[in-house]
Write a protein that holds these residues in place. Structure first.
Motif, PDB file in Angstrom:
ATOM      1  N   ASP A  87       0.834  -1.213   0.000  1.00 56.71           N
ATOM      2  CA  ASP A  87       0.000   0.000   0.000  1.00 56.71           C
ATOM      3  C   ASP A  87       0.865   1.259   0.000  1.00 56.71           C
ATOM      4  O   ASP A  87       0.561   2.236  -0.698  1.00 56.71           O
ATOM      5  CB  ASP A  87      -0.919   0.001   1.225  1.00 56.71           C
ATOM      6  CG  ASP A  87      -1.945  -1.116   1.183  1.00 56.71           C
ATOM      7  OD1 ASP A  87      -2.179  -1.655   0.081  1.00 56.71           O
ATOM      8  OD2 ASP A  87      -2.492  -1.469   2.254  1.00 56.71           O
ATOM      9  N   ALA A  88       1.953   1.235   0.765  1.00 56.94           N
ATOM     10  CA  ALA A  88       2.843   2.391   0.815  1.00 56.94           C
ATOM     11  C   ALA A  88       3.492   2.633  -0.542  1.00 56.94           C
ATOM     12  O   ALA A  88       3.609   3.783  -1.005  1.00 56.94           O
ATOM     13  CB  ALA A  88       3.920   2.199   1.879  1.00 56.94           C
ATOM     14  N   VAL A  89       3.892   1.566  -1.212  1.00 56.09           N
ATOM     15  CA  VAL A  89       4.491   1.681  -2.547  1.00 56.09           C
ATOM     16  C   VAL A  89       3.468   2.181  -3.550  1.00 56.09           C
ATOM     17  O   VAL A  89       3.746   3.045  -4.388  1.00 56.09           O
ATOM     18  CB  VAL A  89       5.068   0.320  -2.989  1.00 56.09           C
ATOM     19  CG1 VAL A  89       5.469   0.357  -4.463  1.00 56.09           C
ATOM     20  CG2 VAL A  89       6.274  -0.041  -2.131  1.00 56.09           C
ATOM     21  N   ASP A  90       2.244   1.648  -3.468  1.00 53.92           N
ATOM     22  CA  ASP A  90       1.175   2.033  -4.398  1.00 53.92           C
ATOM     23  C   ASP A  90       0.858   3.519  -4.283  1.00 53.92           C
ATOM     24  O   ASP A  90       0.772   4.244  -5.289  1.00 53.92           O
ATOM     25  CB  ASP A  90      -0.073   1.210  -4.099  1.00 53.92           C
ATOM     26  CG  ASP A  90      -1.059   1.212  -5.257  1.00 53.92           C
ATOM     27  OD1 ASP A  90      -0.820   1.944  -6.232  1.00 53.92           O
ATOM     28  OD2 ASP A  90      -2.066   0.491  -5.177  1.00 53.92           O
ATOM     29  N   VAL A  91       0.700   4.005  -3.050  1.00 50.15           N
ATOM     30  CA  VAL A  91       0.332   5.405  -2.821  1.00 50.15           C
ATOM     31  C   VAL A  91       1.473   6.354  -3.170  1.00 50.15           C
ATOM     32  O   VAL A  91       1.252   7.413  -3.778  1.00 50.15           O
ATOM     33  CB  VAL A  91      -0.088   5.602  -1.345  1.00 50.15           C
ATOM     34  CG1 VAL A  91      -0.267   7.085  -1.035  1.00 50.15           C
ATOM     35  CG2 VAL A  91      -1.375   4.843  -1.055  1.00 50.15           C
ATOM     36  N   SER A  92       2.690   5.992  -2.825  1.00 48.70           N
ATOM     37  CA  SER A  92       3.817   6.917  -2.966  1.00 48.70           C
ATOM     38  C   SER A  92       4.480   6.881  -4.339  1.00 48.70           C
ATOM     39  O   SER A  92       4.883   7.915  -4.869  1.00 48.70           O
ATOM     40  CB  SER A  92       4.877   6.619  -1.897  1.00 48.70           C
ATOM     41  OG  SER A  92       4.334   6.730  -0.605  1.00 48.70           O
ATOM     42  N   VAL A  93       4.615   5.699  -4.916  1.00 48.48           N
ATOM     43  CA  VAL A  93       5.339   5.563  -6.180  1.00 48.48           C
ATOM     44  C   VAL A  93       4.403   5.304  -7.344  1.00 48.48           C
ATOM     45  O   VAL A  93       4.458   5.969  -8.380  1.00 48.48           O
ATOM     46  CB  VAL A  93       6.393   4.429  -6.085  1.00 48.48           C
ATOM     47  CG1 VAL A  93       7.172   4.321  -7.399  1.00 48.48           C
ATOM     48  CG2 VAL A  93       7.344   4.678  -4.920  1.00 48.48           C
ATOM     49  N   GLY A  94       3.521   4.312  -7.213  1.00 48.82           N
ATOM     50  CA  GLY A  94       2.603   4.014  -8.300  1.00 48.82           C
ATOM     51  C   GLY A  94       2.250   2.543  -8.351  1.00 48.82           C
ATOM     52  O   GLY A  94       2.959   1.689  -7.809  1.00 48.82           O
ATOM     53  N   THR A  95       1.147   2.239  -9.033  1.00 50.17           N
ATOM     54  CA  THR A  95       0.666   0.868  -9.124  1.00 50.17           C
ATOM     55  C   THR A  95       1.653  -0.029  -9.869  1.00 50.17           C
ATOM     56  O   THR A  95       1.766  -1.225  -9.568  1.00 50.17           O
ATOM     57  CB  THR A  95      -0.703   0.839  -9.842  1.00 50.17           C
ATOM     58  OG1 THR A  95      -1.616   1.663  -9.125  1.00 50.17           O
ATOM     59  CG2 THR A  95      -1.256  -0.576  -9.904  1.00 50.17           C
ATOM     60  N   TRP A  96       2.389   0.544 -10.806  1.00 51.52           N
ATOM     61  CA  TRP A  96       3.335  -0.267 -11.586  1.00 51.52           C
ATOM     62  C   TRP A  96       4.374  -0.926 -10.683  1.00 51.52           C
ATOM     63  O   TRP A  96       4.711  -2.107 -10.866  1.00 51.52           O
ATOM     64  CB  TRP A  96       4.031   0.581 -12.651  1.00 51.52           C
ATOM     65  CG  TRP A  96       4.969   1.626 -12.096  1.00 51.52           C
ATOM     66  CD1 TRP A  96       4.672   2.897 -11.727  1.00 51.52           C
ATOM     67  CD2 TRP A  96       6.374   1.446 -11.822  1.00 51.52           C
ATOM     68  NE1 TRP A  96       5.771   3.549 -11.236  1.00 51.52           N
ATOM     69  CE2 TRP A  96       6.836   2.682 -11.300  1.00 51.52           C
ATOM     70  CE3 TRP A  96       7.265   0.388 -11.979  1.00 51.52           C
ATOM     71  CZ2 TRP A  96       8.168   2.879 -10.924  1.00 51.52           C
ATOM     72  CZ3 TRP A  96       8.593   0.583 -11.612  1.00 51.52           C
ATOM     73  CH2 TRP A  96       9.033   1.813 -11.093  1.00 51.52           C
ATOM     74  N   LEU A  97       4.867  -0.177  -9.702  1.00 50.29           N
ATOM     75  CA  LEU A  97       5.869  -0.747  -8.805  1.00 50.29           C
ATOM     76  C   LEU A  97       5.211  -1.715  -7.821  1.00 50.29           C
ATOM     77  O   LEU A  97       5.807  -2.723  -7.438  1.00 50.29           O
ATOM     78  CB  LEU A  97       6.595   0.369  -8.056  1.00 50.29           C
ATOM     79  CG  LEU A  97       7.767  -0.090  -7.170  1.00 50.29           C
ATOM     80  CD1 LEU A  97       8.784  -0.889  -7.990  1.00 50.29           C
ATOM     81  CD2 LEU A  97       8.449   1.104  -6.508  1.00 50.29           C
ATOM     82  N   HIS A  98       3.972  -1.410  -7.418  1.00 52.92           N
ATOM     83  CA  HIS A  98       3.206  -2.324  -6.566  1.00 52.92           C
ATOM     84  C   HIS A  98       3.119  -3.695  -7.230  1.00 52.92           C
ATOM     85  O   HIS A  98       3.386  -4.730  -6.606  1.00 52.92           O
ATOM     86  CB  HIS A  98       1.814  -1.745  -6.324  1.00 52.92           C
ATOM     87  CG  HIS A  98       0.838  -2.704  -5.700  1.00 52.92           C
ATOM     88  ND1 HIS A  98       0.195  -3.681  -6.450  1.00 52.92           N
ATOM     89  CD2 HIS A  98       0.383  -2.846  -4.431  1.00 52.92           C
ATOM     90  CE1 HIS A  98      -0.595  -4.376  -5.666  1.00 52.92           C
ATOM     91  NE2 HIS A  98      -0.508  -3.890  -4.438  1.00 52.92           N
ATOM     92  N   ASP A  99       2.738  -3.717  -8.522  1.00 51.50           N
ATOM     93  CA  ASP A  99       2.588  -4.983  -9.238  1.00 51.50           C
ATOM     94  C   ASP A  99       3.939  -5.676  -9.441  1.00 51.50           C
ATOM     95  O   ASP A  99       4.039  -6.899  -9.351  1.00 51.50           O
ATOM     96  CB  ASP A  99       1.923  -4.744 -10.591  1.00 51.50           C
ATOM     97  CG  ASP A  99       0.467  -4.286 -10.456  1.00 51.50           C
ATOM     98  OD1 ASP A  99      -0.100  -4.467  -9.356  1.00 51.50           O
ATOM     99  OD2 ASP A  99      -0.080  -3.741 -11.425  1.00 51.50           O
ATOM    100  N   LEU A 100       4.974  -4.884  -9.707  1.00 49.56           N
ATOM    101  CA  LEU A 100       6.303  -5.457  -9.908  1.00 49.56           C
ATOM    102  C   LEU A 100       6.804  -6.124  -8.629  1.00 49.56           C
ATOM    103  O   LEU A 100       7.349  -7.231  -8.664  1.00 49.56           O
ATOM    104  CB  LEU A 100       7.282  -4.359 -10.348  1.00 49.56           C
ATOM    105  CG  LEU A 100       8.710  -4.816 -10.696  1.00 49.56           C
ATOM    106  CD1 LEU A 100       8.685  -5.774 -11.879  1.00 49.56           C
ATOM    107  CD2 LEU A 100       9.591  -3.606 -11.010  1.00 49.56           C
ATOM    108  N   VAL A 101       6.605  -5.467  -7.504  1.00 47.92           N
ATOM    109  CA  VAL A 101       7.009  -6.043  -6.217  1.00 47.92           C
ATOM    110  C   VAL A 101       6.206  -7.312  -5.929  1.00 47.92           C
ATOM    111  O   VAL A 101       6.752  -8.306  -5.430  1.00 47.92           O
ATOM    112  CB  VAL A 101       6.834  -5.012  -5.080  1.00 47.92           C
ATOM    113  CG1 VAL A 101       7.014  -5.678  -3.716  1.00 47.92           C
ATOM    114  CG2 VAL A 101       7.829  -3.870  -5.236  1.00 47.92           C
TER     115      VAL A 101
END
Length: 457
Positions: free
Chosen positions: A288-302
């Motif tokens: 959630d922290a990655v999604d909010v701060s960086v973007g969904t693309w990095l959320h999915d990659l992680v």
């Protein structure tokens, strides 16, 4: 040249092992590091970040600093004992050497909770991550698929699995570096959501008890560096290479864990108190922290990296579990049929480990509280085995003096400090974990007593 009794005994044992085990020496230093880091997983804190942040009052990076120091004492004791007994079996073998057959069996018995079930935790992490990406397929299906694929790789052979594992590990490290660079860019551009020192001091009030309590959970992230020792009979170049790999893996993992938790804590939109008040949000806090701060693309990659990486962490764990069963069977502490090898691979031991892991992982994947149950069981077994490891160093070097006069710092002070730290962590562990540990220990003592009676008869 005059040899010590210990050196003569070691040479005879190694010659006997080389003649009868059938394990092949075809692993190098890089292969050992790959197995160790795969089992640990470079992004291991992803799944437990929210829980640790809530437990430690926001001092999650400090938790990993303390946990790394605590595990360093254990890694050092492993490095001492792998030179004494460069054999499969890890802590089971070392405790037999330093403390005797009975304590050796108990050390191996307690380590089984770690080696047999931590792959189940990793498989479950993989299933959860894949379900998040493809919700139409239930997590237990993904979990079962991961078990089958990695078991086939392990049956193929340790060298082949190491090659595939190296590619997976490289992918995980690239994703981790991508996250870290992206996080730094966001922090420079937008600033931190929490105080810059809060990952080390807490975002509310500092509590030593809270940090120590969180360490009892954080050690789960490190379980695996010790599995390197179980490949001691399959390494070219001697036991010193195994010792270096154990210490290197722990140090590198500690740096990666502290760095990533420090960064994500600064990006976390919720306070540690808010996470503590809403446990449902703890499991996805990192994502959630990655999604909010960086973007969904990095959320999915992680998430993809975590799914693949967790499965291969389980691969390394399953391989170590198979070798623990193999070593105990070779010493007649498990059914001797498990000591058989086929083309240098302990296939029966691996299949038994895979079967236990499959049952535990799929069962947990079908329960909402399955992950909590597995984690609580795994930690206590490993920590107890580590305490016996430290005792074996003192027993071999200081009590029995098998290598001549002991070096008091290396052979007494450091293992005693390491054991005290682990006992403190066990005391702070969850009550349910302590109960499971006592019950499992009790069963082990009964098995040991029955074996003793059978042998005397």
């Amino acid at each position: 040249m005059i040899r010590t009794v210990a050196e003569t005994e070691r040479m005879a044992e190694e010659a006997q092992v080389a003649e009868h085990t059938g394990l092949r020496r075809n692993l190098g230093f890089r292969d050992l590091v790959v197995y160790g880091l795969l089992f640990i997983a470079p992004m291991a804190p992803v799944g437990v970040f929210g829980t640790l942040d809530a437990k430690s009052h926001g001092a999650v990076a400090l938790v990993y600093v303390v946990a790394t120091v605590a595990m360093a004492f254990t890694a050092y004791s492993y490095a001492q004992m792998v030179r004494v007994a460069p054999l499969a079996g890890s802590v089971f073998t070392y405790a037999r050497k330093g403390l005797g057959d009975g304590p050796g069996f108990i050390a191996g018995w307690m380590a089984m909770l770690d080696y047999m079930l931590i792959p189940a935790v990793a498989y479950l992490f993989s299933g959860i991550a894949m379900e998040a990406l493809i919700p139409a397929v239930d997590r237990w299906v993904w979990t079962g698929i991961a078990v089958v694929i990695t078991t086939l790789l392990n049956l193929w052979g340790v060298r082949a699995a190491a090659r595939v594992g190296f590619a997976v590990l490289a992918m995980e490290i690239v994703v981790l570096l991508t996250f870290m660079v992206s996080a730094v860019v966001v922090l420079v551009r937008d600033g931190a959501r929490r105080d810059w020192w809060s990952p080390l001091t807490g975002d509310t009030s500092f509590s030593t008890a809270a940090v120590v309590g969180a360490v009892s959970v954080a050690v789960l992230s490190y379980l695996g560096f010790d599995a390197i020792a179980s490949f001691a009979e399959e390494v070219t170049g001697g036991s010193a290479k195994v010792a270096r790999a154990v210490l290197f893996c722990l140090a590198l993992a500690g740096v990666l864990f502290v760095a990533q938790t420090y960064l994500v804590a600064l990006l976390e939109p919720l306070s540690s108190a808010e996470l503590a008040a809403d446990p449902a949000k703890q499991g996805s806090a990192f994502y959630d922290a990655v999604d909010v701060s960086v973007g969904t693309w990095l959320h999915d990659l992680v998430a993809v990296s975590k799914a693949i990486g967790a499965a291969f962490a389980a691969l390394a764990g399953q391989a170590a579990a198979g070798r623990l069963l193999f070593a105990m069977a070779r010493e007649r502490r498990m059914p001797h049929v498990l000591a058989r090898t086929d083309s240098g691979v302990p296939r029966l031991a691996l299949l038994l480990a895979a079967a236990v892991t499959m049952v535990a992982a799929v069962w947990a994947a079908q329960r909402d509280d399955g992950l909590d149950h597995l984690v609580s069981v795994v930690d206590i077994g490993a920590l107890t085995a580590f305490v016996l490891l430290h005792a074996s160093v003192v027993g071999w070097f200081a009590v029995r003096r098998m290598e001549g006069p002991p070096h008091w710092l290396r052979h007494v002070v450091m293992p005693v400090v390491g054991a005290v730290i682990l006992v403190a962590v066990i005391v702070e562990a969850a009550t349910s974990a302590q109960i499971v540990g006592v019950v499992w220990l009790g069963v082990g003592l009964v098995v040991l007593a029955v074996q003793g009676t059978t042998r005397r008869a």
